[in-house]
Scaffold this active site. Structure first.
Site, PDB file in Angstrom:
ATOM      1  N   LYS A   1       0.861  -1.182   0.000  1.00 22.25           N
ATOM      2  CA  LYS A   1       0.000   0.000   0.000  1.00 22.25           C
ATOM      3  C   LYS A   1       0.895   1.229   0.000  1.00 22.25           C
ATOM      4  CE  LYS A   1      -2.145   1.746   3.654  1.00 22.25           C
ATOM      5  NZ  LYS A   1      -3.132   1.983   4.729  1.00 22.25           N
TER       6      LYS A   1
ATOM      7  N   ARG B   1     -10.090  -1.476   7.549  1.00 28.70           N
ATOM      8  CA  ARG B   1      -9.148  -2.445   8.108  1.00 28.70           C
ATOM      9  C   ARG B   1      -8.617  -1.979   9.450  1.00 28.70           C
ATOM     10  NH1 ARG B   1      -4.078   0.041   9.117  1.00 28.70           N
ATOM     11  NH2 ARG B   1      -2.662  -0.076   7.331  1.00 28.70           N
TER      12      ARG B   1
ATOM     13  N   GLN C   1     -11.737   8.721  10.842  1.00 30.08           N
ATOM     14  CA  GLN C   1     -11.567   7.302  11.140  1.00 30.08           C
ATOM     15  C   GLN C   1     -12.248   6.895  12.442  1.00 30.08           C
ATOM     16  OE1 GLN C   1      -8.203   5.064  10.266  1.00 30.08           O
ATOM     17  NE2 GLN C   1      -7.396   6.438   8.716  1.00 30.08           N
TER      18      GLN C   1
ATOM     19  N   ASN D   1     -11.993  14.822  22.502  1.00 29.97           N
ATOM     20  CA  ASN D   1     -11.216  15.134  21.310  1.00 29.97           C
ATOM     21  C   ASN D   1     -10.439  16.421  21.538  1.00 29.97           C
ATOM     22  OD1 ASN D   1     -10.575  14.416  18.511  1.00 29.97           O
ATOM     23  ND2 ASN D   1     -11.576  16.340  17.972  1.00 29.97           N
TER      24      ASN D   1
ATOM     25  N   SER E   1      -3.791  11.595  15.765  1.00 25.15           N
ATOM     26  CA  SER E   1      -2.483  11.683  15.095  1.00 25.15           C
ATOM     27  C   SER E   1      -1.505  12.475  15.951  1.00 25.15           C
ATOM     28  CB  SER E   1      -2.635  12.329  13.715  1.00 25.15           C
ATOM     29  OG  SER E   1      -3.252  13.604  13.826  1.00 25.15           O
TER      30      SER E   1
ATOM     31  N   GLY F   1      -3.683   5.106  16.651  1.00 28.12           N
ATOM     32  CA  GLY F   1      -3.199   6.237  15.873  1.00 28.12           C
ATOM     33  C   GLY F   1      -1.697   6.338  15.725  1.00 28.12           C
ATOM     34  N   THR F   2      -0.943   5.587  16.535  1.00 28.11           N
ATOM     35  CA  THR F   2       0.510   5.743  16.526  1.00 28.11           C
ATOM     36  C   THR F   2       1.137   4.789  15.524  1.00 28.11           C
ATOM     37  OG1 THR F   2       0.479   6.425  18.839  1.00 28.11           O
ATOM     38  CG2 THR F   2       2.591   5.698  17.949  1.00 28.11           C
ATOM     39  N   ASP F   3       1.626   5.342  14.418  1.00 25.34           N
ATOM     40  CA  ASP F   3       2.172   4.522  13.336  1.00 25.34           C
ATOM     41  C   ASP F   3       3.423   5.147  12.723  1.00 25.34           C
ATOM     42  OD1 ASP F   3       1.051   6.684  12.074  1.00 25.34           O
ATOM     43  OD2 ASP F   3      -0.286   5.528  10.781  1.00 25.34           O
TER      44      ASP F   3
ATOM     45  N   LYS G   1       5.228   9.712  17.142  1.00 20.69           N
ATOM     46  CA  LYS G   1       3.824   9.806  17.514  1.00 20.69           C
ATOM     47  C   LYS G   1       3.598   9.163  18.880  1.00 20.69           C
ATOM     48  CE  LYS G   1       1.002  10.123  13.306  1.00 20.69           C
ATOM     49  NZ  LYS G   1      -0.093   9.446  12.573  1.00 20.69           N
TER      50      LYS G   1
END
Length: 322
Positions: free
Chosen positions: A67, A111, A139, A160, A200, A221-223, A227
């Site tokens: 991807k 996913r 998301q 949030n 993010s 969210g941590t990728d 982060k």
């Protein structure tokens, strides 16, 4: 070569199909029948964008590909496009020829939501009643819909960074017939039996003393290196699971706790081992379980391969000579 455009994905891929594909590939990874390639993810120095590649090979399913895409934080404001943009490329593992190009935006959301949903199925307490949501962006709505299918939740609480966005998830809760309450993080952590964090951020929001015993946390969210959504001190209090251990400790939420010496890489377990029955998963009602969902290429390939099969069956796939 087949093309499945982004516009067709919503009519093809269901939450249930995404769940099955992701659960299956996590199990295959733990059985060493599938493996991910090293991730390339970089700030490109333009439009504040993060761009990269995730790929892998599922030997059992003979799914090979990658991807390409990332996060463009200005898209919504400037172009009325979602901030996450991606495309999946599938290849024939026998010849290396390209098999399909698939729109990856909706698939990524499905996913990612499926991954946290899998973690809730296998790690959350059966009697979980309150679902906490940290994050209310695009998301987060997918996360919430998928999570609500896994337990008999009675209430949703949310927080949030930008409170004006909370109606996004309040609407999803209302669609499910559930009350929604905005809450500060300390109250959210105390009340929620399951917490999903999908931001993010590069600084923690949920702190160790916010979380009650017995909570399951899905950190989604941590990728990327740097982060962070959770207080690093929370991880030693929890039993930590992930999709891919190498990613968890390098670009996932565990990177900070490992760097600070609070946990070791060996303390992080693959959730696929729980699915396969080689790890017991949750062992008590008081245990805090944590799923570090870093997002692996094999997730994308699994849902993309599934959607290509559906597109062929329904005559939607576009065939081109390439």
């Amino acid at each position: 070569m087949l093309i499945v455009p982004e516009r067709e994905i919503g009519n093809l891929m269901t939450r249930a199909a995404a769940f099955d594909a992701v659960e299956g590939v996590f199990a295959a990874m733990a059985s060493k029948n599938a493996y991910n390639f090293p991730v390339v993810r970089e700030a490109i120095g333009y439009e504040d964008a993060l761009y990269g590649f995730k790929g892998g090979f599922d030997r059992a399913g003979k799914t090979l590909g990658l991807k390409a895409g990332g996060y463009w934080p200005n898209n919504l404001e400037k172009f009325d496009l979602i901030n996450h943009q991606s495309t999946v490329f599938l290849f024939d593992p026998d010849t290396g020829r390209v098999k399909a190009i698939v729109g990856g935006n909706l698939l990524t959301a499905l996913r990612t939501a499926a991954a946290s949903s899998v973690s809730i199925k296998h790690l959350a307490r059966e009697d979980a009643k309150v679902l906490g949501m940290i994050g209310a962006g695009h998301q987060a709505t997918f996360q919430l819909r998928a999570a609500l299918e896994q337990r008999s939740f009675e209430k949703v609480v949310g927080w949030n960074y930008h409170p004006e966005m909370l109606p996004n998830i309040e609407k999803v809760a209302a669609e499910a017939g559930l009350p929604f309450e905005a809450a500060q993080l300390d109250r959210l952590g105390q009340e929620a039996d399951v917490v999903i964090s999908i931001t993010s951020a590069f600084a923690p929001s949920l702190m160790a003393d916010h979380v009650s015993p017995g909570t399951h946390i899905a950190c989604m969210g941590t990728d990327t290196k740097g982060k962070q959504e959770l207080d690093a001190a929370l991880l030693p209090r929890a039993t930590v699971f992930t999709d891919e251990v190498a990613q968890s400790v390098s670009i996932g939420e565990a990177q900070h706790a490992v760097a600070q010496g609070l946990i070791a890489q060996s303390d992080v377990q693959q959730i696929g081992a729980v699915i396969n029955g080689t790890h017991p998963g949750r062992t008590s009602a008081e245990e805090i379980t944590l799923f570090d969902g870093t997002g692996v290429g094999l997730q994308d390939l699994a849902v993309a391969a599934s959607v290509v099969d559906l597109a062929v069956q329904q005559g939607i796939a576009i065939e081109v000579d390439f």
